[in-house]
Write a protein that holds these residues in place. Structure first.
Motif, PDB file in Angstrom:
ATOM      1  N   TYR A 120       7.613  22.144   5.762  1.00  0.00           N
ATOM      2  CA  TYR A 120       8.582  22.165   6.859  1.00  0.00           C
ATOM      3  C   TYR A 120       7.885  21.961   8.209  1.00  0.00           C
ATOM      4  O   TYR A 120       8.350  21.195   9.053  1.00  0.00           O
ATOM      5  CB  TYR A 120       9.332  23.496   6.837  1.00  0.00           C
ATOM      6  N   GLN A 121       6.739  22.616   8.381  1.00  0.00           N
ATOM      7  CA  GLN A 121       5.987  22.491   9.638  1.00  0.00           C
ATOM      8  C   GLN A 121       5.325  21.121   9.786  1.00  0.00           C
ATOM      9  O   GLN A 121       5.043  20.682  10.902  1.00  0.00           O
ATOM     10  CB  GLN A 121       4.934  23.598   9.714  1.00  0.00           C
ATOM     11  N   PHE A 122       5.085  20.451   8.664  1.00  0.00           N
ATOM     12  CA  PHE A 122       4.457  19.127   8.679  1.00  0.00           C
ATOM     13  C   PHE A 122       5.435  18.040   9.125  1.00  0.00           C
ATOM     14  O   PHE A 122       5.036  17.005   9.661  1.00  0.00           O
ATOM     15  CB  PHE A 122       3.920  18.830   7.274  1.00  0.00           C
ATOM     16  N   GLU A 123       6.726  18.273   8.908  1.00  0.00           N
ATOM     17  CA  GLU A 123       7.753  17.263   9.157  1.00  0.00           C
ATOM     18  C   GLU A 123       7.715  16.661  10.572  1.00  0.00           C
ATOM     19  O   GLU A 123       7.780  15.440  10.716  1.00  0.00           O
ATOM     20  CB  GLU A 123       9.141  17.855   8.889  1.00  0.00           C
ATOM     21  N   ILE A 161       0.865  -1.175   0.000  1.00  0.00           N
ATOM     22  CA  ILE A 161       0.000   0.000   0.000  1.00  0.00           C
ATOM     23  C   ILE A 161       0.903   1.227   0.000  1.00  0.00           C
ATOM     24  O   ILE A 161       1.661   1.444   0.937  1.00  0.00           O
ATOM     25  CB  ILE A 161      -0.931   0.009   1.228  1.00  0.00           C
ATOM     26  N   GLU A 162       0.846   1.990  -1.073  1.00  0.00           N
ATOM     27  CA  GLU A 162       1.764   3.112  -1.245  1.00  0.00           C
ATOM     28  C   GLU A 162       1.191   4.403  -0.656  1.00  0.00           C
ATOM     29  O   GLU A 162       0.023   4.728  -0.871  1.00  0.00           O
ATOM     30  CB  GLU A 162       2.052   3.315  -2.729  1.00  0.00           C
ATOM     31  N   VAL A 163       2.034   5.125   0.065  1.00  0.00           N
ATOM     32  CA  VAL A 163       1.688   6.466   0.539  1.00  0.00           C
ATOM     33  C   VAL A 163       2.763   7.419   0.036  1.00  0.00           C
ATOM     34  O   VAL A 163       3.946   7.222   0.307  1.00  0.00           O
ATOM     35  CB  VAL A 163       1.605   6.541   2.079  1.00  0.00           C
ATOM     36  N   VAL A 164       2.340   8.420  -0.724  1.00  0.00           N
ATOM     37  CA  VAL A 164       3.264   9.408  -1.296  1.00  0.00           C
ATOM     38  C   VAL A 164       3.020  10.759  -0.640  1.00  0.00           C
ATOM     39  O   VAL A 164       1.866  11.147  -0.420  1.00  0.00           O
ATOM     40  CB  VAL A 164       3.052   9.529  -2.823  1.00  0.00           C
ATOM     41  N   GLU A 165       4.108  11.451  -0.302  1.00  0.00           N
ATOM     42  CA  GLU A 165       3.990  12.858   0.071  1.00  0.00           C
ATOM     43  C   GLU A 165       4.661  13.684  -1.020  1.00  0.00           C
ATOM     44  O   GLU A 165       5.834  13.494  -1.323  1.00  0.00           O
ATOM     45  CB  GLU A 165       4.675  13.169   1.399  1.00  0.00           C
ATOM     46  N   LEU A 166       3.911  14.587  -1.613  1.00  0.00           N
ATOM     47  CA  LEU A 166       4.478  15.530  -2.562  1.00  0.00           C
ATOM     48  C   LEU A 166       4.802  16.807  -1.797  1.00  0.00           C
ATOM     49  O   LEU A 166       3.950  17.329  -1.062  1.00  0.00           O
ATOM     50  CB  LEU A 166       3.503  15.802  -3.705  1.00  0.00           C
ATOM     51  N   PHE A 167       6.015  17.306  -1.953  1.00  0.00           N
ATOM     52  CA  PHE A 167       6.475  18.417  -1.118  1.00  0.00           C
ATOM     53  C   PHE A 167       7.436  19.303  -1.894  1.00  0.00           C
ATOM     54  O   PHE A 167       7.862  18.989  -3.010  1.00  0.00           O
ATOM     55  CB  PHE A 167       7.184  17.856   0.119  1.00  0.00           C
ATOM     56  N   TRP A 168       7.802  20.426  -1.269  1.00  0.00           N
ATOM     57  CA  TRP A 168       8.836  21.319  -1.783  1.00  0.00           C
ATOM     58  C   TRP A 168       9.682  21.773  -0.599  1.00  0.00           C
ATOM     59  O   TRP A 168       9.148  22.170   0.431  1.00  0.00           O
ATOM     60  CB  TRP A 168       8.202  22.509  -2.489  1.00  0.00           C
ATOM     61  N   TYR A 169      10.994  21.718  -0.758  1.00  0.00           N
ATOM     62  CA  TYR A 169      11.873  22.157   0.327  1.00  0.00           C
ATOM     63  C   TYR A 169      11.618  23.609   0.732  1.00  0.00           C
ATOM     64  O   TYR A 169      11.824  23.981   1.883  1.00  0.00           O
ATOM     65  CB  TYR A 169      13.342  21.996  -0.078  1.00  0.00           C
ATOM     66  N   GLY A 170      11.165  24.439  -0.197  1.00  0.00           N
ATOM     67  CA  GLY A 170      10.927  25.844   0.115  1.00  0.00           C
ATOM     68  C   GLY A 170       9.577  26.137   0.732  1.00  0.00           C
ATOM     69  O   GLY A 170       9.295  27.281   1.098  1.00  0.00           O
ATOM     70  N   CYS A 171       8.734  25.132   0.889  1.00  0.00           N
ATOM     71  CA  CYS A 171       7.372  25.317   1.404  1.00  0.00           C
ATOM     72  C   CYS A 171       7.356  25.331   2.940  1.00  0.00           C
ATOM     73  O   CYS A 171       7.715  24.328   3.561  1.00  0.00           O
ATOM     74  CB  CYS A 171       6.480  24.193   0.877  1.00  0.00           C
ATOM     75  N   PRO A 172       6.927  26.433   3.565  1.00  0.00           N
ATOM     76  CA  PRO A 172       6.882  26.473   5.036  1.00  0.00           C
ATOM     77  C   PRO A 172       5.917  25.459   5.632  1.00  0.00           C
ATOM     78  O   PRO A 172       6.160  24.936   6.722  1.00  0.00           O
ATOM     79  CB  PRO A 172       6.448  27.910   5.336  1.00  0.00           C
ATOM     80  N   HIS A 173       4.822  25.186   4.929  1.00  0.00           N
ATOM     81  CA  HIS A 173       3.850  24.212   5.446  1.00  0.00           C
ATOM     82  C   HIS A 173       4.438  22.795   5.428  1.00  0.00           C
ATOM     83  O   HIS A 173       4.169  22.000   6.329  1.00  0.00           O
ATOM     84  CB  HIS A 173       2.564  24.266   4.623  1.00  0.00           C
ATOM     85  N   ILE A 191      17.132  26.199   4.668  1.00  0.00           N
ATOM     86  CA  ILE A 191      16.264  27.127   3.940  1.00  0.00           C
ATOM     87  C   ILE A 191      15.387  27.943   4.885  1.00  0.00           C
ATOM     88  O   ILE A 191      15.279  29.165   4.757  1.00  0.00           O
ATOM     89  CB  ILE A 191      15.395  26.350   2.925  1.00  0.00           C
ATOM     90  N   HIS A 192      14.773  27.281   5.877  1.00  0.00           N
ATOM     91  CA  HIS A 192      13.765  27.940   6.704  1.00  0.00           C
ATOM     92  C   HIS A 192      14.304  28.560   7.994  1.00  0.00           C
ATOM     93  O   HIS A 192      13.666  29.462   8.540  1.00  0.00           O
ATOM     94  CB  HIS A 192      12.640  26.948   7.017  1.00  0.00           C
ATOM     95  N   LYS A 193      15.446  28.103   8.461  1.00  0.00           N
ATOM     96  CA  LYS A 193      16.005  28.671   9.683  1.00  0.00           C
ATOM     97  C   LYS A 193      17.254  29.506   9.428  1.00  0.00           C
ATOM     98  O   LYS A 193      17.505  30.487  10.144  1.00  0.00           O
ATOM     99  CB  LYS A 193      16.336  27.544  10.685  1.00  0.00           C
ATOM    100  N   GLU A 194      18.024  29.126   8.423  1.00  0.00           N
ATOM    101  CA  GLU A 194      19.288  29.817   8.171  1.00  0.00           C
ATOM    102  C   GLU A 194      19.216  30.785   6.994  1.00  0.00           C
ATOM    103  O   GLU A 194      20.164  31.522   6.724  1.00  0.00           O
ATOM    104  CB  GLU A 194      20.403  28.789   7.926  1.00  0.00           C
ATOM    105  N   GLY A 195      18.084  30.788   6.302  1.00  0.00           N
ATOM    106  CA  GLY A 195      17.894  31.733   5.203  1.00  0.00           C
ATOM    107  C   GLY A 195      18.684  31.438   3.951  1.00  0.00           C
ATOM    108  O   GLY A 195      18.867  32.313   3.098  1.00  0.00           O
ATOM    109  N   LYS A 196      19.150  30.220   3.794  1.00  0.00           N
ATOM    110  CA  LYS A 196      19.885  29.852   2.576  1.00  0.00           C
ATOM    111  C   LYS A 196      18.898  29.614   1.436  1.00  0.00           C
ATOM    112  O   LYS A 196      17.812  29.088   1.647  1.00  0.00           O
ATOM    113  CB  LYS A 196      20.729  28.594   2.823  1.00  0.00           C
ATOM    114  N   LYS A 197      19.284  29.981   0.232  1.00  0.00           N
ATOM    115  CA  LYS A 197      18.417  29.788  -0.938  1.00  0.00           C
ATOM    116  C   LYS A 197      18.586  28.399  -1.543  1.00  0.00           C
ATOM    117  O   LYS A 197      17.627  27.807  -2.034  1.00  0.00           O
ATOM    118  CB  LYS A 197      18.734  30.848  -2.005  1.00  0.00           C
TER     119      LYS A 197
END
Length: 210
Positions: free
Chosen positions: A61-64, A47-59, A118-124
């Protein structure tokens, strides 16, 4: 003492309410969407569970912190994996970063560090060179990273991730898909924990259908 008792009773009732809410049956069109055309899974038989995400997405990051402990406790018949969402620009750059790390077998070791950079250190982390420089501090060989990042195999995986995102018909992240059939996100589910409750119920639904 009376106030303590009342507080304890209130907490108990609140917890009961949360449990009842979590146990409430889910419905297609409300908490999740059933895809009109199921997408093939990566590992048939599981049974497959996929999470689609983006490293730049704050939501994302908060979901992790909610998602990761749940993933660690998944049973053997469930296969979880992440797919980067590709909407162009830096989304594609970060998606290629994730696929490169996964191909190198180091993603599990540096995944959290990339999010925090990205989210704490401000790196791009918007160029392969910037990524390689950062990852060197995480114990990832710079030359090996750059070679893999630009490899034919990684570019093929990037193309596949784009096709899957289109097949899942996603419009934002974080989005989850269960067994290539059911799509939902944190917002439609009602929150991070509720999203995992939806996933649990859909996993149970697929398990019962076998």
């Amino acid at each position: 003492m009376r106030n303590l008792f009342v507080s304890a009773a209130f907490v108990a009732m609140s917890l009961f309410g949360l449990s009842a809410q979590a146990a409430e049956p889910i419905e297609a069109g409300k908490q999740y969407t059933e895809l009109s055309s199921p997408v093939p899974v990566a590992k048939p038989g599981k049974i497959e569970v996929v999470e689609l995400f983006w490293y730049g997405c704050p939501h994302c990051y908060q979901f992790e912190p909610t998602l990761n402990p749940w993933v660690e406790k998944l049973p053997e018949d469930v296969y979880f994996h992440r797919i980067p969402a590709m909407f162009g620009g830096v989304w594609d750059v970060h998606g290629q970063l994730f696929i490169t790390l996964d191909t190198m077998g180091v993603e599990h070791r540096v995944h959290t560090a990339v999010f925090e950079a990205i989210h704490k250190e401000g790196k791009k982390l918007a160029t392969p060179e910037e990524m390689a420089e950062f990852l060197a501090g995480q114990g990832v060989d710079k030359d090996a990273f750059l070679k893999t990042y630009n490899s034919f195999g990684v570019k093929g995986q990037v193309a596949l991730a784009k096709k899957l995102g289109m097949a899942y018909q996603i419009s934002g992240v974080p989005t989850m898909v269960v067994n290539g059939k059911y799509r939902f996100d944190v917002g439609s589910a009602g929150g991070p924990q509720q999203a995992l409750d939806v996933a649990d119920q859909l996993i149970a639904k697929e398990r019962a259908a076998k």
